[in-house]
Motif scaffolding. Structure first.
Motif, PDB file in Angstrom:
ATOM      1  N   ASN A   1       5.929  15.679  -6.265  1.00 49.66           N
ATOM      2  CA  ASN A   1       5.060  16.425  -5.350  1.00 49.66           C
ATOM      3  C   ASN A   1       3.731  16.827  -5.986  1.00 49.66           C
ATOM      4  N   GLU A   2       3.352  16.162  -7.046  1.00 54.85           N
ATOM      5  CA  GLU A   2       2.093  16.482  -7.711  1.00 54.85           C
ATOM      6  C   GLU A   2       0.926  16.382  -6.732  1.00 54.85           C
ATOM      7  N   ILE A   3       0.111  17.410  -6.675  1.00 55.36           N
ATOM      8  CA  ILE A   3      -1.048  17.420  -5.775  1.00 55.36           C
ATOM      9  C   ILE A   3      -2.026  16.339  -6.227  1.00 55.36           C
ATOM     10  N   THR A   4      -2.481  15.521  -5.303  1.00 53.51           N
ATOM     11  CA  THR A   4      -3.476  14.510  -5.640  1.00 53.51           C
ATOM     12  C   THR A   4      -4.847  15.155  -5.728  1.00 53.51           C
ATOM     13  N   ARG A   5      -5.631  14.719  -6.723  1.00 54.92           N
ATOM     14  CA  ARG A   5      -6.900  15.363  -7.020  1.00 54.92           C
ATOM     15  C   ARG A   5      -8.054  14.364  -6.977  1.00 54.92           C
TER      16      ARG A   5
ATOM     17  N   VAL B   1      -6.963  17.220  -3.166  1.00 55.89           N
ATOM     18  CA  VAL B   1      -7.146  16.342  -2.010  1.00 55.89           C
ATOM     19  C   VAL B   1      -5.984  16.431  -1.034  1.00 55.89           C
ATOM     20  N   GLU B   2      -4.773  16.255  -1.545  1.00 57.14           N
ATOM     21  CA  GLU B   2      -3.634  16.156  -0.622  1.00 57.14           C
ATOM     22  C   GLU B   2      -2.389  16.721  -1.292  1.00 57.14           C
ATOM     23  N   THR B   3      -1.665  17.536  -0.551  1.00 56.77           N
ATOM     24  CA  THR B   3      -0.416  18.111  -1.040  1.00 56.77           C
ATOM     25  C   THR B   3       0.745  17.234  -0.601  1.00 56.77           C
ATOM     26  N   ARG B   4       1.599  16.899  -1.529  1.00 61.08           N
ATOM     27  CA  ARG B   4       2.790  16.100  -1.214  1.00 61.08           C
ATOM     28  C   ARG B   4       3.923  17.035  -0.780  1.00 61.08           C
ATOM     29  N   ASN B   5       4.843  16.498   0.019  1.00 57.67           N
ATOM     30  CA  ASN B   5       5.927  17.341   0.529  1.00 57.67           C
ATOM     31  C   ASN B   5       7.232  16.553   0.557  1.00 57.67           C
TER      32      ASN B   5
ATOM     33  N   ASN C   1       0.807  -1.231   0.000  1.00 57.68           N
ATOM     34  CA  ASN C   1       0.000   0.000   0.000  1.00 57.68           C
ATOM     35  C   ASN C   1       0.837   1.277   0.000  1.00 57.68           C
ATOM     36  N   SER C   2       2.056   1.186  -0.492  1.00 56.85           N
ATOM     37  CA  SER C   2       2.866   2.395  -0.650  1.00 56.85           C
ATOM     38  C   SER C   2       2.258   3.333  -1.693  1.00 56.85           C
ATOM     39  N   ASP C   3       1.266   2.850  -2.436  1.00 58.08           N
ATOM     40  CA  ASP C   3       0.551   3.696  -3.399  1.00 58.08           C
ATOM     41  C   ASP C   3      -0.055   4.919  -2.714  1.00 58.08           C
ATOM     42  N   TYR C   4      -0.351   4.808  -1.409  1.00 58.82           N
ATOM     43  CA  TYR C   4      -0.890   5.952  -0.667  1.00 58.82           C
ATOM     44  C   TYR C   4       0.042   7.154  -0.713  1.00 58.82           C
ATOM     45  N   ALA C   5       1.308   6.908  -0.946  1.00 57.40           N
ATOM     46  CA  ALA C   5       2.308   7.980  -0.937  1.00 57.40           C
ATOM     47  C   ALA C   5       2.701   8.406  -2.343  1.00 57.40           C
ATOM     48  N   THR C   6       1.856   8.092  -3.329  1.00 54.31           N
ATOM     49  CA  THR C   6       2.137   8.457  -4.716  1.00 54.31           C
ATOM     50  C   THR C   6       0.987   9.283  -5.285  1.00 54.31           C
ATOM     51  N   ASP C   7       1.105   9.629  -6.558  1.00 52.44           N
ATOM     52  CA  ASP C   7       0.035  10.352  -7.230  1.00 52.44           C
ATOM     53  C   ASP C   7      -1.102   9.440  -7.673  1.00 52.44           C
ATOM     54  N   ASP C   8      -1.016   8.155  -7.360  1.00 49.27           N
ATOM     55  CA  ASP C   8      -2.066   7.211  -7.747  1.00 49.27           C
ATOM     56  C   ASP C   8      -3.182   7.077  -6.725  1.00 49.27           C
ATOM     57  N   ALA C   9      -2.904   7.355  -5.453  1.00 53.54           N
ATOM     58  CA  ALA C   9      -3.901   7.080  -4.426  1.00 53.54           C
ATOM     59  C   ALA C   9      -3.633   7.885  -3.168  1.00 53.54           C
ATOM     60  N   VAL C  10      -4.687   8.049  -2.383  1.00 50.82           N
ATOM     61  CA  VAL C  10      -4.587   8.520  -1.007  1.00 50.82           C
ATOM     62  C   VAL C  10      -5.353   7.520  -0.154  1.00 50.82           C
TER      63      VAL C  10
END
Length: 590
Positions: A540-544, A558-562, A59-68
Motif C-alpha cells: 500500500n505504499e503511496i505513489t509519489r 499522487v495516489e493512495t493504495r488500498n 499495464n498492471s504496473d498501474y496498480a503497483t508502486d512503479d506507476a500510475v
C-alpha cells in the motif's frame, strides 16, 4: 466453471451428441469428422489457443508502486484504490485460459486421427510437433491460472485451480473442485515433459539427414521432411526451450514465500536448477545478451529481424508488426502527440542506483537532491522521461513541471503526467505521431526475455545457496547479478555488489531491486510483490511524484493504495463460485 462453447470460424463446437456438432448441419458449418481430412481446420483449434495467450504488456504496473495512469477510469487504477473484488477483476485469466484449454484438449483427443500430410513421415512428424505444442500451451495456461487465481482458500488450504485434461462437452459436469496447488504444479511439469519429448529445443533447418536429432529418427531420416515440419518455418511456435522457461517460471512462483507450505513440494533449489538449464543453453553467465537491457530501442536489430528469428534477448516473442506506432500513441508525452498513459513514480525513480552502483540513500552514493537526475544508472535515462530529458524524432526537451507552460506539465491536461514522469521503455523514439507526418516503425512484443531467466536464477540461487553458492551450476547469484549490472553500469569494480555478497538478506534486496529495474513496465511487479508476500504497508505504499519548476524540486503524493491483507492472492470469479458449490473461493474475497 464458465466454459464457453468454443467457436471456430463458422463451426460451433459443442460435443453434445456423438461427433456431430450441430444438427441440422448447414452447408457452411463443419463437423468434427471433417477435422480428420482437413489439416488446416484441425490446426485451427491449436491456433485459437495461441491467440488467447495472456498479453505480455498488460499495464498492471498501474496498480503497483512503479506507476500510475492518467486514465482515471482504468480498471487497474480502480483495483489499486479499493475497487478490487471477485466481480471486478482485470487480472482474471479464468475464461480465456479455460477456453484455450478446451481447444487444446479437443485437439489432443483427435489429432491422432488427422491426415496431416500426404507423405506418411511428414504426417506423423506434424502430429508429433503439434501435440507437443498443445501440451506446452496447456501448461502455459495452467501456469497463468495458478499465478492469478491460486492461493489460500476459505478452508485455509493452499489451493490451485481445477485441472482439465479432457474436453468438457455440453453435458459434462462443470462442478469441479479446485486441485491442490502442488497438484497443479505437478500437472504443469507433466505437460512440459510431454512438450519437451515431442518438440525440438528450437526450430532450425538441418543440412543433412544425418543431422536429424536421434529422437526424431524413428519418424524420418529425410532432411527435407524434417525441415518441412521442425525447421525454421515453425519459428515463433511453442518449442522445447519455451517449455524449459515455463518450468523455471512455475518453480519460481511455487518456491516464493506466498506459496511456501508443507503441501507444496517445490523448493528454491528446484527453481534455480530449472532457470539454470535455460542459462546453460544460452551459454552461461557470459551468454547474457549485452544489449538486452535496451531490447525495445535496438532499432537496427529490430528492423533487421525476419523469418521468425529472435533477437539475442528474446527467448520467445510475438510476430513483428510493421509501420506501427500504437505504443507511442498511448504513452508518448502530449507534445509528441501521445496520450501519456504510463506515468512512472518517484518510488521507481528512487530505485535506480547511482552510476557508481550504490543506492541513492547509501553513504557512498554521492546523491545530490538538488540535482537528482545527475550521475544515475544509465537505465534510468533509457527507461524514463524526466524533466529536461529529450524524446521523439526531434529530440525535443520535455518539461514536466506544473509551471512549465507546456502540455507535458503535471496535470495540465487529461493526457499529461500525474507524477512528473513519462515512460520511455517499450517505445521507439524514431516513431513520429504528428498527424501531419505520421510514421510508424517495426515493433514486436516479447513473451519471454532471457534476462528474466537470469533474474529468476539469481533470486532462487540466493535463497537456496546464498549469494556465492552454485548448487548444480558453475555460477552463483552473485555472478549473475554482476553480469546484469555490468552491462548497464559498465563498472570495472562494483563495490556495492561486493558489500552485498557477504549478506544473503542484502543480496536478496539487491536482486529484487535489479528485477524491479530490469523488468519495469513489463507486467511483473504486481505479481512479484505478491509472491514475495511483502508487508502490507509496502503493498500500500503511496505513489509519489516530483514537481520541477525553476530548479526547485517539490515532492508530492499522487495516489493512495488500498489493498487488503487477503489480496496477496487473486480471486476466483464470483460468477463461477455462485454457480458451482465445489468451487471454493480464496479467503477474504466477495
Amino acid at each position: 466453471m464458465k466454459l464457453k462453447i468454443i467457436t471456430f470460424g463458422l463451426a460451433l463446437l459443442s460435443m453434445a451428441s456423438c461427433k456431430k456438432i450441430l444438427d441440422p448441419e448447414p452447408e457452411n458449418l463443419k463437423t468434427l469428422d471433417q477435422m480428420y481430412n482437413d489439416a488446416n481446420f484441425a490446426q485451427g483449434f491449436l491456433m485459437n489457443a495461441y491467440r488467447t495467450i495472456p498479453t505480455y504488456y498488460d499495464n498492471s504496473d498501474y496498480a503497483t508502486d512503479d506507476a500510475v495512469t492518467n486514465l482515471l477510469n482504468n480498471t487497474y487504477l480502480q483495483i489499486a484504490t479499493g475497487s478490487w473484488t471477485a466481480s471486478n477483476n482485470p487480472t482474471s485469466v479464468w475464461n480465456q485460459s479455460y477456453e484455450g484449454t478446451q481447444y487444446i484438449n479437443l485437439f489432443l483427443e483427435n489429432s491422432n486421427k488427422v491426415k496431416w500430410a500426404a507423405d506418411p513421415e511428414a504426417s506423423k512428424l506434424f502430429n508429433l510437433r503439434m501435440r507437443g505444442e498443445a501440451f506446452g500451451l496447456r501448461a502455459l495456461y495452467l501456469y497463468f491460472l495458478l499465478r492469478n487465481h491460486g492461493g489460500i482458500a476459505s478452508n485455509g488450504q493452499l489451493t490451485g485451480v481445477p485441472i482439465l485434461t479432457e474436453y468438457q462437452s455440453g453435458q459434462a459436469n462443470y462442478n469441479i473442485p479446485r486441485a491442490s496447488f502442488d497438484a497443479c504444479v505437478k500437472q504443469i511439469h507433466k505437460d512440459l515433459d510431454s512438450a519437451e519429448l515431442y518438440l525440438p529445443v528450437e526450430y532450425n533447418d538441418i543440412a543433412t539427414g544425418v543431422a536429424v536429432p536421434d529422437r526424431f529418427k524413428p519418424y524420418t531420416q529425410n532432411r527435407e521432411t524434417y525441415n518441412r515440419v521442425m525447421g525454421q518455418t515453425a519459428r515463433l511456435l511453442f518449442n522445447g526451450l519455451i517449455a524449459k522457461a515455463f518450468r523455471a517460471r512455475v518453480a519460481l512462483l511455487a518456491a516464493s514465500p506466498a506459496f511456501q507450505n508443507s503441501s507444496n513440494t517445490t523448493t528454491w533449489a528446484n527453481a534455480a536448477d530449472y532457470a539454470g538449464a535455460v542459462i546453460d543453453y544460452k551459454g552461461g553467465v557470459n551468454g547474457l545478451p549485452a544489449n538486452g537491457w535496451t531490447y525495445f530501442t535496438n532499432t537496427a536489430e529490430i528492423d533487421a529481424v525476419g523469418s521468425g528469428v529472435n533477437p539475442p534477448e528474446m527467448l520467445w516473442r510475438e510476430n513483428i508488426v510493421t509501420n506501427d506506432g500504437t505504443q507511442e500513441g498511448l504513452h508518448f508525452p502530449p507534445t509528441l502527440f501521445g496520450s501519456g498513459n504510463m506515468n512512472p513514480t518517484q518510488n521507481l525513480v528512487d530505485a535506480f542506483p547511482m552510476a557508481n552502483g550504490y543506492p541513492i540513500n547509501h553513504v557512498s552514493a554521492n546523491y545530490n537532491a538538488a540535482a537528482p537526475y545527475a550521475n544515475r544508472d544509465p537505465r534510468f535515462a533509457r527507461y524514463i522521461i524526466y524533466d529536461g530529458s529529450t524524446a521523439g524524432v526531434s529530440n525535443a526537451v520535455i518539461r514536466t513541471g506544473s509551471l512549465s507552460g507546456t502540455d507535458n506539465g503535471i496535470n495540465t491536461r487529461s493526457t499529461s503526467t500525474r507524477t512528473g514522469y513519462y515512460m520511455k521503455k517499450r517505445l521507439r523514439m524514431d516513431v513520429n505521431r504528428n498527424p501531419n507526418s505520421l510514421t510508424g516503425k517495426n515493433h514486436y512484443n516479447p513473451r519471454i526475455r532471457y534476462t528474466e531467466m537470469y533474474l529468476d536464477y539469481a533470486e532462487a540461487a540466493n535463497e537456496a545457496y546464498g549469494p556465492s553458492g552454485t548448487g548444480t551450476r558453475s555460477y552463483s547469484a552473485y555472478d549473475v547479478i554482476k553480469a546484469i549490472r555490468k552491462r548497464s553500469l559498465n563498472l570495472n569494480t562494483d563495490p556495492y555488489l561486493e558489500e552485498c555478497r557477504a549478506d544473503q538478506v542484502k543480496m536478496r534486496e539487491l536482486i529484487r531491486n535489479e528485477r524491479r529495474i530490469e523488468l519495469c513496465f513489463e507486467s511483473f511487479r504486481f505479481w512479484d510483490l505478491r509472491r514475495w508476500k511483502v508487508d502490507l504497508p509496502k503493498l500500500n505504499e503511496i505513489t509519489r511524484g516530483l514537481d520541477v519548476n525553476a530548479g526547485v524540486y517539490t515532492p508530492f503524493n499522487v495516489e493512495t493504495r488500498n489493498y487488503q491483507s487477503y489480496m496477496y492472492y487473486g480471486p476466483i470469479p464470483n460468477s463461477e463460485v455462485l454457480k458451482y458449490n465445489q468451487l471454493i473461493q480464496n479467503q477474504g474475497w466477495r
